[in-house]
Design a protein around this motif. Structure first.
Motif, PDB file in Angstrom:
ATOM      1  N   VAL A   4       0.838  -1.199   0.000  1.00 16.30           N
ATOM      2  CA  VAL A   4       0.000   0.000   0.000  1.00 16.30           C
ATOM      3  C   VAL A   4       0.877   1.254   0.000  1.00 16.30           C
ATOM      4  CG1 VAL A   4      -1.735   1.315   1.299  1.00 16.30           C
ATOM      5  CG2 VAL A   4      -1.936  -1.176   1.116  1.00 16.30           C
ATOM      6  N   LYS A   5       1.920   1.257   0.813  1.00 17.58           N
ATOM      7  CA  LYS A   5       2.838   2.391   0.879  1.00 17.58           C
ATOM      8  C   LYS A   5       3.467   2.649  -0.486  1.00 17.58           C
ATOM      9  CE  LYS A   5       6.898   4.088   3.313  1.00 17.58           C
ATOM     10  NZ  LYS A   5       7.935   3.794   4.298  1.00 17.58           N
ATOM     11  N   GLY A   6       3.839   1.591  -1.176  1.00  8.98           N
ATOM     12  CA  GLY A   6       4.429   1.722  -2.505  1.00  8.98           C
ATOM     13  C   GLY A   6       3.455   2.298  -3.517  1.00  8.98           C
ATOM     14  N   PHE A   7       2.224   1.800  -3.504  1.00 11.03           N
ATOM     15  CA  PHE A   7       1.203   2.316  -4.422  1.00 11.03           C
ATOM     16  C   PHE A   7       0.967   3.805  -4.186  1.00 11.03           C
ATOM     17  CE2 PHE A   7      -1.064  -2.073  -4.708  1.00 11.03           C
ATOM     18  CZ  PHE A   7      -0.172  -2.491  -5.682  1.00 11.03           C
ATOM     19  N   TYR A   8       0.882   4.192  -2.917  1.00  8.64           N
ATOM     20  CA  TYR A   8       0.645   5.598  -2.580  1.00  8.64           C
ATOM     21  C   TYR A   8       1.865   6.450  -2.938  1.00  8.64           C
ATOM     22  CZ  TYR A   8      -0.747   9.718   0.096  1.00  8.64           C
ATOM     23  OH  TYR A   8      -1.080  10.999   0.482  1.00  8.64           O
ATOM     24  N   LYS A  48       2.122   7.314  -6.445  1.00  9.28           N
ATOM     25  CA  LYS A  48       0.919   8.038  -6.878  1.00  9.28           C
ATOM     26  C   LYS A  48      -0.026   7.182  -7.728  1.00  9.28           C
ATOM     27  CE  LYS A  48       3.177  12.551  -6.670  1.00  9.28           C
ATOM     28  NZ  LYS A  48       3.095  12.771  -5.302  1.00  9.28           N
ATOM     29  N   LEU A  49       0.050   5.867  -7.519  1.00  9.81           N
ATOM     30  CA  LEU A  49      -0.894   4.977  -8.187  1.00  9.81           C
ATOM     31  C   LEU A  49      -2.215   4.940  -7.422  1.00  9.81           C
ATOM     32  CD1 LEU A  49       1.542   2.034  -8.985  1.00  9.81           C
ATOM     33  CD2 LEU A  49       0.697   3.782 -10.567  1.00  9.81           C
ATOM     34  N   TRP A  50      -2.123   5.172  -6.107  1.00  9.55           N
ATOM     35  CA  TRP A  50      -3.299   5.234  -5.245  1.00  9.55           C
ATOM     36  C   TRP A  50      -3.373   6.611  -4.614  1.00  9.55           C
ATOM     37  CZ3 TRP A  50      -4.220   0.414  -1.677  1.00  9.55           C
ATOM     38  CH2 TRP A  50      -4.454  -0.717  -2.466  1.00  9.55           C
ATOM     39  N   ASP A  51      -4.616   7.125  -4.444  1.00 13.69           N
ATOM     40  CA  ASP A  51      -4.798   8.358  -3.712  1.00 13.69           C
ATOM     41  C   ASP A  51      -5.179   8.026  -2.265  1.00 13.69           C
ATOM     42  OD1 ASP A  51      -7.445   7.518  -3.889  1.00 13.69           O
ATOM     43  OD2 ASP A  51      -8.093   9.164  -5.151  1.00 13.69           O
ATOM     44  N   GLU A  52      -5.415   9.062  -1.468  1.00 12.75           N
ATOM     45  CA  GLU A  52      -5.711   8.855  -0.056  1.00 12.75           C
ATOM     46  C   GLU A  52      -6.981   8.025   0.148  1.00 12.75           C
ATOM     47  OE1 GLU A  52      -6.720  11.770   3.594  1.00 12.75           O
ATOM     48  OE2 GLU A  52      -4.862  12.246   2.520  1.00 12.75           O
ATOM     49  N   THR A  53      -7.950   8.172  -0.730  1.00 10.70           N
ATOM     50  CA  THR A  53      -9.195   7.403  -0.621  1.00 10.70           C
ATOM     51  C   THR A  53      -8.940   5.910  -0.766  1.00 10.70           C
ATOM     52  OG1 THR A  53     -10.459   9.266  -1.508  1.00 10.70           O
ATOM     53  CG2 THR A  53     -11.516   7.095  -1.595  1.00 10.70           C
ATOM     54  N   ASN A  64      -9.548   2.967   1.972  1.00 10.55           N
ATOM     55  CA  ASN A  64     -10.283   1.724   1.693  1.00 10.55           C
ATOM     56  C   ASN A  64      -9.475   0.494   2.116  1.00 10.55           C
ATOM     57  OD1 ASN A  64     -12.517   3.047   0.671  1.00 10.55           O
ATOM     58  ND2 ASN A  64     -11.823   2.919  -1.442  1.00 10.55           N
ATOM     59  N   ALA A  65      -8.155   0.593   2.057  1.00 12.11           N
ATOM     60  CA  ALA A  65      -7.307  -0.517   2.505  1.00 12.11           C
ATOM     61  C   ALA A  65      -7.475  -0.738   4.005  1.00 12.11           C
ATOM     62  CB  ALA A  65      -5.849  -0.252   2.160  1.00 12.11           C
ATOM     63  N   VAL A  66      -7.744   0.333   4.759  1.00 14.15           N
ATOM     64  CA  VAL A  66      -8.023   0.199   6.195  1.00 14.15           C
ATOM     65  C   VAL A  66      -9.357  -0.503   6.390  1.00 14.15           C
ATOM     66  CG1 VAL A  66      -8.444   1.432   8.365  1.00 14.15           C
ATOM     67  CG2 VAL A  66      -6.686   2.264   6.784  1.00 14.15           C
ATOM     68  N   LYS A  80     -10.859  -2.548   4.480  1.00 16.01           N
ATOM     69  CA  LYS A  80     -10.752  -3.964   4.095  1.00 16.01           C
ATOM     70  C   LYS A  80      -9.841  -4.770   5.003  1.00 16.01           C
ATOM     71  CE  LYS A  80     -11.873  -3.118  -0.670  1.00 16.01           C
ATOM     72  NZ  LYS A  80     -12.164  -3.938  -1.793  1.00 16.01           N
ATOM     73  N   GLY A  81      -9.173  -4.088   5.944  1.00 17.21           N
ATOM     74  CA  GLY A  81      -8.319  -4.793   6.891  1.00 17.21           C
ATOM     75  C   GLY A  81      -6.907  -5.051   6.390  1.00 17.21           C
ATOM     76  N   TRP A  82      -6.530  -4.407   5.298  1.00 12.31           N
ATOM     77  CA  TRP A  82      -5.182  -4.588   4.759  1.00 12.31           C
ATOM     78  C   TRP A  82      -4.142  -3.918   5.632  1.00 12.31           C
ATOM     79  CZ3 TRP A  82      -3.981  -4.502  -1.118  1.00 12.31           C
ATOM     80  CH2 TRP A  82      -4.717  -5.491  -1.755  1.00 12.31           C
ATOM     81  N   ILE A  83      -4.465  -2.716   6.134  1.00 10.11           N
ATOM     82  CA  ILE A  83      -3.564  -1.953   7.005  1.00 10.11           C
ATOM     83  C   ILE A  83      -4.365  -1.410   8.175  1.00 10.11           C
ATOM     84  CG2 ILE A  83      -1.929  -1.326   5.172  1.00 10.11           C
ATOM     85  CD1 ILE A  83      -3.260   1.467   5.116  1.00 10.11           C
TER      86      ILE A  83
END
Length: 47
Positions: free
Chosen positions: A10-14, A17-22, A26-28, A30-33
């Motif tokens: 997730v940190k890498g995607f963010y 800039k492949l992922w935004d804050e939203t 959503n990863a939170v 879903k229980g990912w982080i």
């Protein structure tokens, strides 16, 4: 501190800039982080 299994992913995607804050939020949901990891990655508190 030990991080969640998907923290680095997730940190890498963010960071690339492949992922935004939203998407990180959503990863939170879903229980990912954790909420604390969200704050570490984005620099903002999870609310």
């Amino acid at each position: 501190m030990e991080h969640s299994k998907n923290y680095e992913k997730v940190k890498g995607f963010y960071g690339k800039k492949l992922w935004d804050e939203t998407r990180v939020r959503n990863a939170v949901v879903k229980g990912w982080i954790t909420e604390e990891e969200f704050a570490e990655i984005t620099g903002t508190e999870y609310a």
